[in-house]
Design a protein around this motif. Structure first.
Motif, PDB file in Angstrom:
ATOM      1  N   TYR A 195       0.807  -1.208   0.000  1.00 19.32           N
ATOM      2  CA  TYR A 195       0.000   0.000   0.000  1.00 19.32           C
ATOM      3  C   TYR A 195       0.849   1.270   0.000  1.00 19.32           C
ATOM      4  O   TYR A 195       1.848   1.358   0.732  1.00 19.32           O
ATOM      5  N   THR A 208      -3.547   3.406   0.529  1.00 20.85           N
ATOM      6  CA  THR A 208      -4.182   3.229  -0.764  1.00 20.85           C
ATOM      7  C   THR A 208      -3.529   2.107  -1.535  1.00 20.85           C
ATOM      8  O   THR A 208      -2.299   1.966  -1.524  1.00 20.85           O
ATOM      9  N   ARG A 209      -4.355   1.336  -2.262  1.00 23.02           N
ATOM     10  CA  ARG A 209      -3.828   0.283  -3.133  1.00 23.02           C
ATOM     11  C   ARG A 209      -3.443   0.831  -4.503  1.00 23.02           C
ATOM     12  O   ARG A 209      -2.763   0.154  -5.279  1.00 23.02           O
ATOM     13  N   LEU A 210      -3.876   2.055  -4.792  1.00 24.83           N
ATOM     14  CA  LEU A 210      -3.571   2.645  -6.082  1.00 24.83           C
ATOM     15  C   LEU A 210      -2.111   3.074  -6.143  1.00 24.83           C
ATOM     16  O   LEU A 210      -1.499   3.358  -5.112  1.00 24.83           O
ATOM     17  N   VAL A 227      -1.734   9.753  -5.890  1.00 25.28           N
ATOM     18  CA  VAL A 227      -3.108   9.565  -5.435  1.00 25.28           C
ATOM     19  C   VAL A 227      -3.456  10.710  -4.497  1.00 25.28           C
ATOM     20  O   VAL A 227      -3.060  10.724  -3.339  1.00 25.28           O
ATOM     21  N   ASN A 283      -9.029  11.864  -1.443  1.00 19.85           N
ATOM     22  CA  ASN A 283      -9.194  11.057  -0.237  1.00 19.85           C
ATOM     23  C   ASN A 283     -10.064   9.826  -0.475  1.00 19.85           C
ATOM     24  O   ASN A 283      -9.880   8.797   0.184  1.00 19.85           O
ATOM     25  N   TYR A 284     -10.975   9.885  -1.418  1.00 23.31           N
ATOM     26  CA  TYR A 284     -11.836   8.723  -1.644  1.00 23.31           C
ATOM     27  C   TYR A 284     -11.125   7.584  -2.372  1.00 23.31           C
ATOM     28  O   TYR A 284     -11.693   6.511  -2.560  1.00 23.31           O
ATOM     29  N   ASP A 285      -9.903   7.807  -2.774  1.00 21.84           N
ATOM     30  CA  ASP A 285      -9.095   6.747  -3.371  1.00 21.84           C
ATOM     31  C   ASP A 285      -8.281   5.975  -2.338  1.00 21.84           C
ATOM     32  O   ASP A 285      -7.491   5.100  -2.698  1.00 21.84           O
ATOM     33  N   TYR A 286      -8.462   6.307  -1.073  1.00 20.15           N
ATOM     34  CA  TYR A 286      -7.756   5.630   0.005  1.00 20.15           C
ATOM     35  C   TYR A 286      -8.684   4.622   0.680  1.00 20.15           C
ATOM     36  O   TYR A 286      -9.868   4.882   0.871  1.00 20.15           O
ATOM     37  N   ASP A 287      -8.116   3.496   1.039  1.00 23.93           N
ATOM     38  CA  ASP A 287      -8.908   2.375   1.534  1.00 23.93           C
ATOM     39  C   ASP A 287      -9.048   2.359   3.054  1.00 23.93           C
ATOM     40  O   ASP A 287     -10.107   1.981   3.574  1.00 23.93           O
ATOM     41  N   TRP A 294      -8.129   4.333   6.930  1.00 26.61           N
ATOM     42  CA  TRP A 294      -7.847   5.626   7.565  1.00 26.61           C
ATOM     43  C   TRP A 294      -7.567   5.458   9.046  1.00 26.61           C
ATOM     44  O   TRP A 294      -8.176   4.618   9.716  1.00 26.61           O
TER      45      TRP A 294
END
Length: 123
Positions: A31, A98-100, A104, A107-111, A113
């Motif tokens: 990640y 984030t897996r991306l 990145v 914030n909505y691209d993070y899995d 928190w």
């Protein structure tokens, strides 16, 4: 999954703080790890990101040259060294995973928190 942020506090302008985030419950080495912040009355904003392998780092323009992100995959931790702090850096700081890959910023691209740690910079 748990992200535990720590290291926040009260500091005078020009001072430094080092935030740390301990990760558990997921494959940390897979990640990218980021930091976001949210000041009172403002939207959450991207601060910094380090790629899954530690080779790439990204910073918001407002912190570039003052903040340094690093990761320790042996300890599953990510840190944010913050120098030359200003009152504008006052906010709750959150670490996130984030897996991306790549830059990145949203914030909505993070899995995952963490709970946030308060940073207050006095003038």
């Amino acid at each position: 999954v748990q992200l535990q942020a720590s290291g926040g506090g009260l500091v005078q302008a020009g001072g430094s703080l080092r935030l740390s985030c301990a990760a558990s419950g997921f494959t940390f080495s897979s990640y990218g790890m980021g930091w976001f912040r949210q000041a009172p009355g403002k939207e959450q904003e991207f601060v910094s990101l380090i790629s899954w392998n530690g080779r790439n780092t990204y910073y918001a323009d407002s912190v570039k040259g003052r903040f340094t992100i690093a990761r320790d995959s042996a300890r599953n931790t990510v840190s944010l060294q913050m120098d030359t702090l200003t009152p504008e850096d006052t906010a709750v700081y959150y670490c996130a995973a984030t897996r991306l890959t790549g830059e990145v910023l949203r914030n909505y691209d993070y899995d995952f928190w963490g709970q946030g740690t308060q940073v207050t910079v006095s003038s």
